[in-house]
Design an enzyme around this catalytic site. Structure first.
Site, mmCIF file in Angstrom:
data_model
loop_
_atom_site.group_PDB
_atom_site.id
_atom_site.type_symbol
_atom_site.label_atom_id
_atom_site.label_comp_id
_atom_site.label_asym_id
_atom_site.label_seq_id
_atom_site.Cartn_x
_atom_site.Cartn_y
_atom_site.Cartn_z
ATOM 1 N N HIS A 1 -9.950 3.903 6.804
ATOM 2 C CA HIS A 1 -8.558 4.029 7.259
ATOM 3 C C HIS A 1 -8.386 5.356 8.004
ATOM 4 C CE1 HIS A 1 -4.228 4.380 7.325
ATOM 5 N NE2 HIS A 1 -4.196 3.079 7.141
ATOM 6 N N ASN B 1 -1.276 -2.600 2.355
ATOM 7 C CA ASN B 1 -1.884 -1.312 2.001
ATOM 8 C C ASN B 1 -0.777 -0.426 1.428
ATOM 9 O OD1 ASN B 1 -3.102 1.190 1.883
ATOM 10 N ND2 ASN B 1 -3.327 1.423 4.114
ATOM 11 N N TRP B 2 -0.782 -0.297 0.106
ATOM 12 C CA TRP B 2 0.306 0.442 -0.555
ATOM 13 C C TRP B 2 0.158 1.949 -0.410
ATOM 14 C CZ3 TRP B 2 1.443 -2.172 -5.993
ATOM 15 C CH2 TRP B 2 1.834 -3.502 -5.786
ATOM 16 N N LYS B 3 -0.993 2.412 0.039
ATOM 17 C CA LYS B 3 -1.248 3.857 0.178
ATOM 18 C C LYS B 3 -0.975 4.573 -1.148
ATOM 19 C CE LYS B 3 -0.516 3.322 5.086
ATOM 20 N NZ LYS B 3 -0.183 3.913 6.354
ATOM 21 N N GLU C 1 -6.314 -0.753 14.000
ATOM 22 C CA GLU C 1 -5.095 0.004 13.713
ATOM 23 C C GLU C 1 -4.993 1.190 14.662
ATOM 24 O OE1 GLU C 1 -3.583 -0.780 9.425
ATOM 25 O OE2 GLU C 1 -4.891 0.946 9.409
ATOM 26 N N GLY D 1 2.762 3.842 10.810
ATOM 27 C CA GLY D 1 3.888 4.538 10.185
ATOM 28 C C GLY D 1 4.871 5.124 11.177
ATOM 29 N N GLY E 1 1.320 -1.619 6.103
ATOM 30 C CA GLY E 1 1.561 -0.450 5.253
ATOM 31 C C GLY E 1 2.975 -0.468 4.711
ATOM 32 N N GLY E 2 3.864 0.276 5.367
ATOM 33 C CA GLY E 2 5.236 0.461 4.891
ATOM 34 C C GLY E 2 5.926 -0.814 4.433
ATOM 35 N N GLU F 1 -6.123 7.470 8.015
ATOM 36 C CA GLU F 1 -5.637 8.606 7.198
ATOM 37 C C GLU F 1 -6.792 9.282 6.472
ATOM 38 O OE1 GLU F 1 -2.573 6.386 5.213
ATOM 39 O OE2 GLU F 1 -1.380 6.357 7.045
ATOM 40 N N SER G 1 2.690 -0.503 11.944
ATOM 41 C CA SER G 1 4.113 -0.834 12.072
ATOM 42 C C SER G 1 4.377 -2.336 12.191
ATOM 43 C CB SER G 1 4.742 -0.067 13.244
ATOM 44 O OG SER G 1 4.708 1.336 12.982
HETATM 45 P P1 PGA Z 1 2.209 0.909 8.612
HETATM 46 O O1 PGA Z 1 0.734 1.238 8.063
HETATM 47 O O2 PGA Z 1 2.375 -0.599 8.508
HETATM 48 O O3 PGA Z 1 3.128 1.645 7.687
HETATM 49 O O4 PGA Z 1 2.273 1.368 10.003
HETATM 50 C C1 PGA Z 1 -0.358 0.420 8.358
HETATM 51 C C2 PGA Z 1 -1.617 1.005 7.745
HETATM 52 O O5 PGA Z 1 -1.770 2.229 7.738
HETATM 53 O O6 PGA Z 1 -2.481 0.257 7.243
#
Ligand code: PGA
Length: 251
Positions: free
Chosen positions: A94, A8-10, A166, A172, A230-231, A96, A209
């Site tokens: 998600h 997930n590149w956000k 999640e 994050g 994500g990251g 966010e 994470s």
């Molecule tokens: P993260 O994000 O790996 O940076 O914790 C995961 C996500 O939000 O899908």
């Protein structure tokens, strides 16, 4: 059951950076196998630029879609537009977006329904906050989220989806759930899906994470079917290492 490593590149990367990252993923050997599918979910603006660089080896997904087929929804993107640029998957719900766009379970369920009707496989996110975990209500929070989504989407749509657990406190933060914590919730999710008559073969991914350092212990858990990353998905070597760990776990 097929396993998944999804990036997930956000809200990151321009077209040039995105092409570079995909080329680096190919160079690092991050590709799908019979057992493990590799999916990346870049921002809308770079999807078409990546269409030719992706396909069988790395599939494309998006990070959101609208509930409606088309129409007067300024600033929105339909599921059909996503299939048009080569997407096979879409993340819905998600945390966010739940936080920033106030998306609720019914809306997320309707998005999943539209996505599947348009030929996209939904990746449906659920997860508890730190406060909810501390209160000991993780199980009821996750169950309520699943019920709200399934009620709006239908059991059939849920059965064709991928679920991503999640925990909000792990996203994050560098503080991933332990494999024991994740396994416990994944088991609950699987049992809950079963109680609603939904196949026990729905893949359940862990997200929050995930790194190349913790992927192996997570993938060892019987009810974890992959990761939503994500990251670490923005770094070709890290993401490729997570893919390699998945391929080893499910060889
Ligand atoms: P993260 O994000 O790996 O940076 O914790 C995961 C996500 O939000 O899908």
């Amino acid at each position: 059951m097929k396993k998944y490593v999804v990036g997930n590149w956000k809200m990151n990367l321009t077209r040039a950076d995105a092409r570079e990252l995909v080329s680096a993923l190919h160079a690092n050997g991050a590709h799908s196998t019979e057992q493990v599918s590799v999916v990346i979910c870049p921002p809308f603006t770079v999807l078409s630029a990546l269409q030719e660089l992706t396909g069988h080896s790395i599939a494309l997904g998006a990070q959101n879609c609208h509930t409606a087929e088309k129409g007067a929804y300024t600033g929105e993107i339909s599921a059909q537009m996503l299939t048009d640029v080569g997407c096979a998957y879409v993340i819905v719900g998600h945390s966010e977006r739940r936080r920033d766009q106030h998306e609720d379970d019914a809306l997320i369920g309707r998005k999943a329904h539209r996505a599947l009707a348009s030929g996209l496989r939904p990746i449906i996110c659920v997860g508890e906050s730190l406060e909810e975990r501390q209160q000991g209500i993780t199980h009821s929070v996750i169950t309520a989220q699943l019920n709200g989504i399934i009620d709006a989407a239908s059991e059939e749509v849920a059965a064709s989806s991928i679920i991503a657990y999640e925990p909000v406190w792990a996203i994050g933060t560098g503080l991933a759930a332990t494999s024991e914590q994740a396994q416990e919730v994944h088991r609950d999710i699987r049992l809950h899906l079963q109680s609603r008559g939904i196949s026990t073969t729905v893949p359940i991914l862990y997200g929050g994470s995930v790194t190349s350092a913790n992927a192996s212990s997570l993938f060892d858990c019987p009810d974890i079917d992959g990761a939503l990353v994500g990251g670490a998905s923005l770094n070709a070597a890290d993401f490729a290492a997570i893919v390699a760990t998945a391929q080893k776990a499910w060889a």
